[in-house]
Structures are given as C-alpha cells and as structure tokens.
Design an enzyme around this catalytic site. Structure first.
Site, PDB file in Angstrom:
ATOM      1  N   LEU A  47       0.847  -1.188   0.000  1.00 14.63           N
ATOM      2  CA  LEU A  47       0.000   0.000   0.000  1.00 14.63           C
ATOM      3  C   LEU A  47       0.886   1.243   0.000  1.00 14.63           C
ATOM      4  O   LEU A  47       2.086   1.168   0.240  1.00 14.63           O
ATOM      5  CB  LEU A  47      -0.903  -0.001   1.235  1.00 14.63           C
ATOM      6  CG  LEU A  47      -1.900  -1.153   1.335  1.00 14.63           C
ATOM      7  CD1 LEU A  47      -2.639  -1.105   2.669  1.00 14.63           C
ATOM      8  CD2 LEU A  47      -2.885  -1.127   0.175  1.00 14.63           C
ATOM      9  N   SER A  48       0.281   2.385  -0.242  1.00 17.17           N
ATOM     10  CA  SER A  48       1.089   3.606  -0.255  1.00 17.17           C
ATOM     11  C   SER A  48       1.745   3.829   1.098  1.00 17.17           C
ATOM     12  O   SER A  48       2.882   4.297   1.172  1.00 17.17           O
ATOM     13  CB  SER A  48       0.240   4.817  -0.643  1.00 17.17           C
ATOM     14  OG  SER A  48      -0.858   4.984   0.239  1.00 17.17           O
ATOM     15  N   GLU A  49       1.050   3.493   2.194  1.00 18.38           N
ATOM     16  CA  GLU A  49       1.638   3.570   3.527  1.00 18.38           C
ATOM     17  C   GLU A  49       1.123   2.456   4.429  1.00 18.38           C
ATOM     18  O   GLU A  49      -0.024   2.014   4.301  1.00 18.38           O
ATOM     19  CB  GLU A  49       1.343   4.921   4.205  1.00 18.38           C
ATOM     20  CG  GLU A  49       2.223   6.066   3.750  1.00 18.38           C
ATOM     21  CD  GLU A  49       1.539   6.918   2.702  1.00 18.38           C
ATOM     22  OE1 GLU A  49       2.215   7.754   2.087  1.00 18.38           O
ATOM     23  OE2 GLU A  49       0.327   6.729   2.478  1.00 18.38           O
ATOM     24  N   THR A  50       1.992   2.040   5.331  1.00 16.72           N
ATOM     25  CA  THR A  50       1.669   1.128   6.425  1.00 16.72           C
ATOM     26  C   THR A  50       2.162   1.784   7.706  1.00 16.72           C
ATOM     27  O   THR A  50       3.280   2.308   7.750  1.00 16.72           O
ATOM     28  CB  THR A  50       2.351  -0.238   6.239  1.00 16.72           C
ATOM     29  OG1 THR A  50       1.890  -0.834   5.023  1.00 16.72           O
ATOM     30  CG2 THR A  50       2.057  -1.160   7.404  1.00 16.72           C
ATOM     31  N   HIS A  79      -3.131  10.849   5.344  1.00 17.73           N
ATOM     32  CA  HIS A  79      -4.129   9.773   5.462  1.00 17.73           C
ATOM     33  C   HIS A  79      -3.697   8.706   6.467  1.00 17.73           C
ATOM     34  O   HIS A  79      -4.551   8.150   7.178  1.00 17.73           O
ATOM     35  CB  HIS A  79      -4.517   9.221   4.069  1.00 17.73           C
ATOM     36  CG  HIS A  79      -3.914   7.919   3.666  1.00 17.73           C
ATOM     37  ND1 HIS A  79      -2.696   7.829   3.017  1.00 17.73           N
ATOM     38  CD2 HIS A  79      -4.387   6.650   3.772  1.00 17.73           C
ATOM     39  CE1 HIS A  79      -2.449   6.557   2.755  1.00 17.73           C
ATOM     40  NE2 HIS A  79      -3.446   5.824   3.196  1.00 17.73           N
TER      41      HIS A  79
END
Length: 294
Positions: A47-50, A79
């Site tokens: 994902l774009s961030e974790t 986000h």
C-alpha cells in the site's frame, strides 16, 4: 513453537464507504519490530503507507506512529494520521483528553480533533515553501499537458513531511483532464525537492466540493502514479491558499480520487484564533484481524 501474531487493521481513509478512499495498513503492538521488519511488512502490504503503533516517548503523546511506504519511512503523512487514529480508537483506546488526540511521529507532535459524525481532523504541521522558478513554468505546462495552469497563484513546493509541488488550475474540469508527461514532470518536481505534484482546481458554486484535487507521483520506472486521497497534499494546498490570500472562506471541501473511481472527501477549516489549519475526514475499517510475524 507458535508464530507470534499482532493485531492488524486495514482501513479506508477520507471516506465513510469502503473502497472509495485511500487504504492504509495499521499494525498494533509493533515495539518489538525493528526497522527492517517494518520495511518488509510495508513492502508486503504494497500500500502507499503502512503504520506501526509503538509506545510514545513524548510525555504529551497519546500514541507513537511510524509511517512506512514501500521504499522507506516518512516523518508525516495525512491519510495515515487519520487512518491510524480511527484504528486505534476503534480498538478501544480512550483519549486522555476527550475529543483530542496527540500523535507522536517523525515530524513531532501532531494534534487531532474529533469532528462531527465520527470523523477526525489533524492540525497541519509547519511547512517549508519553495517557489517554482519562473523559468520552469513552460516546462510545467508541457509536463501537465495543460494550458489551464493559473500562474497568478505561483506554483510552490510545500514540504510538511511529505513534499508536494502545489499547482492551481482554472477549474475542476481542467484538473480532471490532465494527462501528464512523466519524464517532464519528474524534472519539474525534482527542481523543488518534491516527489509529486498536487493539482487543484475550483468547482462551480453548485459543484460537489469547493475544489477538485489530484496528486500525481513520479519516480523510478513506474512513470506517473496517482494517490487516491492525500492528507499531506491537502494540508499543503490549504497552507498555500492562506499564504497567497486565496482562501475560499473559513472552511472548504475537497473531492479527490475521481479519475481512479474513488470518492475521497476532505474538509479544511481555518482556526485563525488558534493559528491552526484543520484537515479532516472519515475512515472505515475494511479488514480486521491479526498479522502473523515470521
């Protein structure tokens, strides 16, 4: 010997409806994970961030979050801030101050406020502003393949922990019509030390939001990607609107992710008395369970 497990949630951010926002993975009880393990998990979720919840080291913090992309750690991102707060509260955490949270992250202490309907908003962190050199205006026009850029609102690099080149166009329709040239865009964003461009354009008075926003990212061999809904970029836009005396009012709304089939909803509110800009939205849990560690 049984494998260790930790709590895990995958949430959709800046939407009350699953699959219409920006997904985020949240790993709880991550104090025993080292940097390499966190990075490996972030690459795996893809994902774009974790984010990883660990014990805070700042006395005023409710919690400490570390934010990883598939490539490295970020000091701040929007986000993940909203999504992590949602996941933590849903797990049963009670804020020390009702209606407020204080998040420790690489950028320091970030304040969050409860909003109507269960949404939360974060106070935009301080940002460094770098105007795009005027001799790159033509290159930017070519990179976005658009003659609708409003250069009276000078494009600027804004770094609040996640850097963006903020560009205003004449309308929401012009924003949606952009089909960028990845190679040219990469040269432009690198000139102001950012990793992408946040383009915004106003909707008509009776439109679905005040502004349409698109966040175009460049790098490597991937060409140009697009982030569905972006808190840091919306914080950057809000700050630049204030600096350039272009606020549409004390509050406004944003729609983002339209060309990706998403329906991101972001709210912005200027609290001049407190000297804060609040960027907020809803989040919804899509996956709730445990994460098996090696």
């Amino acid at each position: 010997m049984s494998a260790r497990t930790v709590r895990f949630k995958q949430v959709d951010v800046f939407t009350p409806v699953p699959f219409k926002g920006n997904p985020l993975a949240v790993v709880f009880e991550a104090d025993d994970l080292d940097d390499a393990q966190m990075q490996a998990i972030a690459r795996w979720t893809n994902l774009s961030e974790t984010t990883f919840l660990v014990k805070p080291t700042i006395p005023d913090a409710d919690y400490h979050v570390r934010i990883f992309t598939v490539e490295g750690e970020l000091p701040f991102a929007g986000h993940p801030t909203i999504g992590t707060a949602h996941a933590l509260l849903e797990s049963g955490y009670q804020p020390r101050t009702p209606g407020k949270l204080f998040q420790q992250c690489g950028a320091g202490l970030v304040e969050l406020n409860a909003q109507a309907g269960g949404a939360w908003a974060f106070a935009a962190p301080p940002a460094r502003v770098t105007p795009l050199p005027t001799d790159l205006y033509t290159t930017l026009t070519d990179a976005l393949r658009s003659d609708a850029i409003d250069f009276s609102a000078s494009p600027c690099g804004i770094d609040n922990g996640a850097p963006w080149l903020v560009v205003r166009v004449s309308s929401a329709a012009a924003c949606l019509a952009i089909k960028p040239d990845a190679a040219a865009l990469k040269r432009v964003v690198e000139a102001v030390g950012t990793h992408g461009v946040a383009v915004y354009g106003p909707h008509d008075a009776d439109g679905p939001a005040t502004f349409e926003v698109r966040c175009l990212m460049v790098g490597g061999n991937l060409g140009t990607g697009e982030d569905p809904v972006t808190g840091s970029a919306n914080a950057a836009i809000a700050g630049l609107l204030s600096t350039q005396h272009r606020r549409p009012g004390p509050s406004y709304t944003v729609r983002q992710g339209t060309v990706l089939g998403r329906a991101g909803q972001v709210s912005v509110h200027y609290d001049d008395a407190a000297g804060k800009t609040w960027v907020g939205g809803s989040a919804v849990t899509v996956v709730d369970g445990t994460f098996r560690l090696p």
